[in-house]
Scaffold this active site. Sequence first.
Site, PDB file in Angstrom:
ATOM      1  N   HIS A  82       0.814  -1.335  -0.092  1.00 43.76           N
ATOM      2  CA  HIS A  82      -0.113  -0.139   0.174  1.00 43.76           C
ATOM      3  C   HIS A  82       0.934   1.150  -0.085  1.00 43.76           C
ATOM      4  O   HIS A  82       1.481   1.557   0.815  1.00 43.76           O
ATOM      5  CB  HIS A  82      -0.963  -0.021   1.265  1.00 43.76           C
ATOM      6  CG  HIS A  82      -2.109  -1.152   1.124  1.00 43.76           C
ATOM      7  ND1 HIS A  82      -2.451  -1.699   2.381  1.00 43.76           N
ATOM      8  CD2 HIS A  82      -2.683  -1.707  -0.019  1.00 43.76           C
ATOM      9  CE1 HIS A  82      -3.427  -2.713   1.622  1.00 43.76           C
ATOM     10  NE2 HIS A  82      -3.513  -2.500   0.881  1.00 43.76           N
ATOM     11  N   GLU A 118       1.349   3.818   2.812  1.00 44.58           N
ATOM     12  CA  GLU A 118       1.932   3.364   4.190  1.00 44.58           C
ATOM     13  C   GLU A 118       3.520   3.620   4.300  1.00 44.58           C
ATOM     14  O   GLU A 118       4.164   2.751   4.307  1.00 44.58           O
ATOM     15  CB  GLU A 118       1.410   2.014   4.239  1.00 44.58           C
ATOM     16  CG  GLU A 118      -0.010   2.022   4.453  1.00 44.58           C
ATOM     17  CD  GLU A 118      -0.869   0.592   4.484  1.00 44.58           C
ATOM     18  OE1 GLU A 118      -1.948   0.682   4.481  1.00 44.58           O
ATOM     19  OE2 GLU A 118      -0.034  -0.292   4.484  1.00 44.58           O
ATOM     20  N   HIS A 120       2.969  -3.253   7.206  1.00 44.27           N
ATOM     21  CA  HIS A 120       1.797  -2.383   6.673  1.00 44.27           C
ATOM     22  C   HIS A 120       2.037  -1.076   7.569  1.00 44.27           C
ATOM     23  O   HIS A 120       2.539  -0.911   8.630  1.00 44.27           O
ATOM     24  CB  HIS A 120       0.530  -2.901   6.599  1.00 44.27           C
ATOM     25  CG  HIS A 120       0.117  -3.751   5.588  1.00 44.27           C
ATOM     26  ND1 HIS A 120      -0.779  -3.301   4.395  1.00 44.27           N
ATOM     27  CD2 HIS A 120       0.668  -4.848   5.170  1.00 44.27           C
ATOM     28  CE1 HIS A 120      -0.939  -4.537   3.714  1.00 44.27           C
ATOM     29  NE2 HIS A 120       0.105  -5.046   3.882  1.00 44.27           N
ATOM     30  N   GLU A 145       1.254  -4.334  11.464  1.00 34.41           N
ATOM     31  CA  GLU A 145       0.768  -2.844  11.359  1.00 34.41           C
ATOM     32  C   GLU A 145       1.528  -1.811  12.091  1.00 34.41           C
ATOM     33  O   GLU A 145       1.377  -2.029  13.234  1.00 34.41           O
ATOM     34  CB  GLU A 145      -0.881  -2.965  11.599  1.00 34.41           C
ATOM     35  CG  GLU A 145      -1.927  -4.068  10.840  1.00 34.41           C
ATOM     36  CD  GLU A 145      -2.096  -3.224   9.459  1.00 34.41           C
ATOM     37  OE1 GLU A 145      -1.745  -2.225   9.068  1.00 34.41           O
ATOM     38  OE2 GLU A 145      -2.742  -3.978   8.734  1.00 34.41           O
TER      39      GLU A 145
HETATM   40 ZN   LIG Z   1      -1.854  -1.586   4.260  1.00 34.11          ZN
END
Ligand SMILES: [Zn+2]
Length: 1123
Positions: free
Chosen positions: A805, A808, A902, A987
């Site tokens: 992504h 990010e 992420h 994350e």
């Molecule tokens: Zn992500």
Amino acid sequence: MAEQEGSDLQVLLHTLQSSSDKDSILAILQVLGDLLSVGTDRRIHYMINKGGSEALLQTLVDTARAASPDYDILLPLFRLLAKIGLRDKKFGQKALELEALDVTLILARKNLSHSHNLLHCLWALRVFASSVTTGAMLGINGAMELLFKVISPYTRKRTQTIRAATEVLAALLKSKSNCRRAVNRGYVSSLLRLHQDWHRHDMANTYLLIRRELLLCLRHIVTLRSGREAFLAAQGLETLFSIAQNHLDNKSMEPVISAVFQILRQCYPESPLPLVTTSSAYTFPASGNINLAPPYALTEEYFEDDGDEEVDKDSDLEDVKDDDDLETDVNKLCSKPGLDRAEEELMQYEAVCPELSYSFEELDPKYGDDLNFEDTQHANHELIPSAAFPRQRQHCFNPDQSSWGKEREDTVHTSILSMVKTGKATVQRSSKTRPGMNAYQSGKQNGLGTDSFGNDTLDIQTFLEEDAWDIETISCPRINASFPNSTKPKETNDIVEKLLHTHPKHIPFHDPGLYMANARRTRSAVGFKAMAFPDFWGHCPPSTPQPMLDRKCGIQRIKILEDVRRLLQPSDVINKVVFSLDEPWPMQDTDSNCLTFCSKFESGNLRKAIQVREFEYDLLLNADVNSSQHQQWFYFKVSGMKAAVPYRFNIINCEKVNSQFNYGMQPTLYSVKEALLGRPAWIRTGSEICYYKNHYHQNSATTGGASGKCYYTLTFAVTFPHNEDACYLAYHYPYTFSTLMTHLDILEKCINPRQVYFRQDVLCQTLGGNPCPLVTITAMPESNSTNHLEQLRHRPYQMITARVHPGESNASWVMKGTLEFLVSSDPVAKLLRENFVFKIIPMLNPDGVINGNHRCSLSGEDLNRQWLFPQAHLQPTIYHAKGLLHYLSSIGRGPTVFCDFHGHSQKKNVFLYGCSMKETLWQAGCTVGGSALLEDVSYRMLPKILDKLAPAFTMNSCSFLVEKSRASTARVVVWREMGVFRSYTMESSYCGCNQGPYQGLQFGTSELEEMGAMFCLGLLILELKSVNCSRQFLAHAATLLNAEKDVLDHHLQRCSSSSSCSRSTSEVDDEPSCMEEIEYSAESSSDPEQSFSELDRQIQECAFNKEEEEEEEEGRVRRRSVP
Ligand SMILES: [Zn+2]
């Protein structure tokens, strides 16, 4: 015994319905009243279950239909009904069926001048109206007209009755058909007039609750388009705006003010975004089908004026669980799907795993020190998409470059073990920047003469002044060497050359010259010609982490009032487009008094800027390429500012429903002048930050008639550090593709090739023609003896990926920490290299990063939803990342751990998502059947270890549930298809931590990099605790860990003992609801159902003061505090 009680109650209720004797009815009502006056709601629910509601309603109907209704019975009956009715979700329906609505309305009409009786009828109506369908029925039968006879302009008499009537009216207006009726009968202006009258006369705020209920009536009506029109026509916006403005800080008026704001927001006329189209300004002719955004679901609003169906919110809808998304199909959880490609295809990946076959002949003494790895490129490269390996580099240890190695040593001078849990930043916490103090101000204390490294910067300062450098020219260095039809670029290049001489060269792992060379090779969809200065010059994190911003009380309301003021007082509104990707350039006169914007550089994505007032700008972000959505990431340059003036920026086309910007997060800023003065750093900046839903909607013309998609505003104020500076603002610390390539180059140069095996391959080419790098890190074998080679070839694999992504960027900083640590001289890193082969894909979506996307690839697809069936020509990086994993599994070398890094925009801290079949089925409430579900629970070990080791990490937010909507993510596919049970998504918050040593601090890049290093340490300890752990590894680790015994011992112990502790995954630390509502529609508002205790209290009070004089009310109400 309960049974006995039950039958007693039933007898009582039965007698109540069948008796016609006044005394016995009164006696039973007395008993029931006593019964319910003590104890908890449980008693009332018990009575409801035993038919209490029906019995009381039946008694009401019978009594009311008598020739002369007996109020001795009716009044206590109404009190009981109100009490029970509020807690009986089916009460409205029951009342309707037993025809209790009509009789109550008739009684109310008869008692218009008898306020005590009327009050009782109103309570009953209030309870009936809590069901929307029943409320609609009451509306049809004239209830609203009746109530308007009770609600009068300001008076001190009968105020309790008036208040009850306003409450009933507000409850009735939850029904859309009643709202329509109210609009048609002109009640909007009546309500506004009534409210004005009470507002003007009620100077002491005695009747705030009446005023509030009148506003709540309006709030319900304005959910209809026709209601809003009527409200605007009646000058409602002006009226309420002035109330809001004059009483913003009046705490005692809070109940009124909050309703005023809801109405103001709801009534601000909707408008489409000021864009020609919401589709991205950049397009890419992707081969195959371009994934255009799906048509938007029509929202309720679209249908709002159609039909009369009432949605009864009392129904059991709330029982629908969030767990719906959990995968409960055991077959889907257990079964391992077949290979998604021909088996022969896997052989191509042999080429990127030469460590498995290479003979390391150069290690033979006879080859001396001449290290040449050219021979490793032997396999069939043709199968890897064309143009592979242009960046294939030889391992070379250039003595001239040893300075980089030295600097690197500096950055890892302490062992990672000594940083465990305490974190880098804790030492400095005491010197944490004082709140409200600008990071620049604290920087200034260094004095202008010295930079943050303590070096003399006078040179640069003089240099700047002497040459009278145009900050504009140097802040966007051009990438291209030759520019036809222009003389400026030549100058620019000269300036860049001069500048490079002044570069402090103290930014670890950065080199501007190398960056420029890499940026030249980077291919963007639109052909960016300039570099952003921060990426070119480098970033050196401030020494102290920055605290989260305290949210200023009421800040959102102030901003909303300013928004409304644009409509009502347009005299100072400029509304001038000063920057746009869609319109011809230049669009601003040079002498105009406004900022200059720019975003045509790597990862930049500002689309349009509109100057609203002198120091206020509305900004619009570009949608992801080939898409019309995903606006969240931002990165742009702004110049031509005045120092010491707060500029307000409103990003008006955000899409997420909430943001960490409401919870202490600040955007990041980089000042070119500061950088040239020796402080090249991205810092968190901005004040008066908030994030809320605005009045912009998707233009129906651009979506083929569908409307309804709404947008959010991120607003923040920035005070720039210098006059006429060039500054860059970003959502988070930028990390471009060219930065990655530069970083990998420098890493490769600085390793010790005798110890570290570091190899950069090209996994594949992206759609945009950029290489997707694959890095291999392990230890060089000690010699090319069979033993040493065998040891190397049997090292287990670990696979880490990041940045699928593009928005990010935090994931890239974590990855930077991982890479630097793995090649470092830290003993832990050495041990890791000797025991594992790391396969790392640091950027799975280079094109997205380059073109300023937030979520997608060039084809407009979320690549982390493509892992089930990736296609080589559409999602090449995913296709080949998966291919490499398939290959490793096929030769029995699937990774021990797979982790995809992420960034998370809604939560704080760092945490892991993993996959557990058992936990998923258990959470979904499925009965787990049989031996099919023998699951290895060691997927929890790594997060538990990280919880103990890494300051930023928390186990509390980890989850191991497998959701259907995530079936095509890397984590789930690698878990299911490759059988890697330690398959994770890591994350990292964009914001910071709310626990541990970093509690209350925002992340800087150092904290993110530290997390990347700690992740590696976690892998080492995980191996130590595994059953397969070799004796040799244990021995090495023991020596190493003994040296740091004090630090690590208890962690390891705690890790092992904590395997019994099982925290529920559902207890995630989501943010508490925001102090101010981000949304404002009547449906979603936090309408306090205070009515339970409040109505109870009114009834109670009345029951004990039956003989009250109306005039006494005022004094009594005054004593009452606002709930
Ligand atoms: Zn992500």
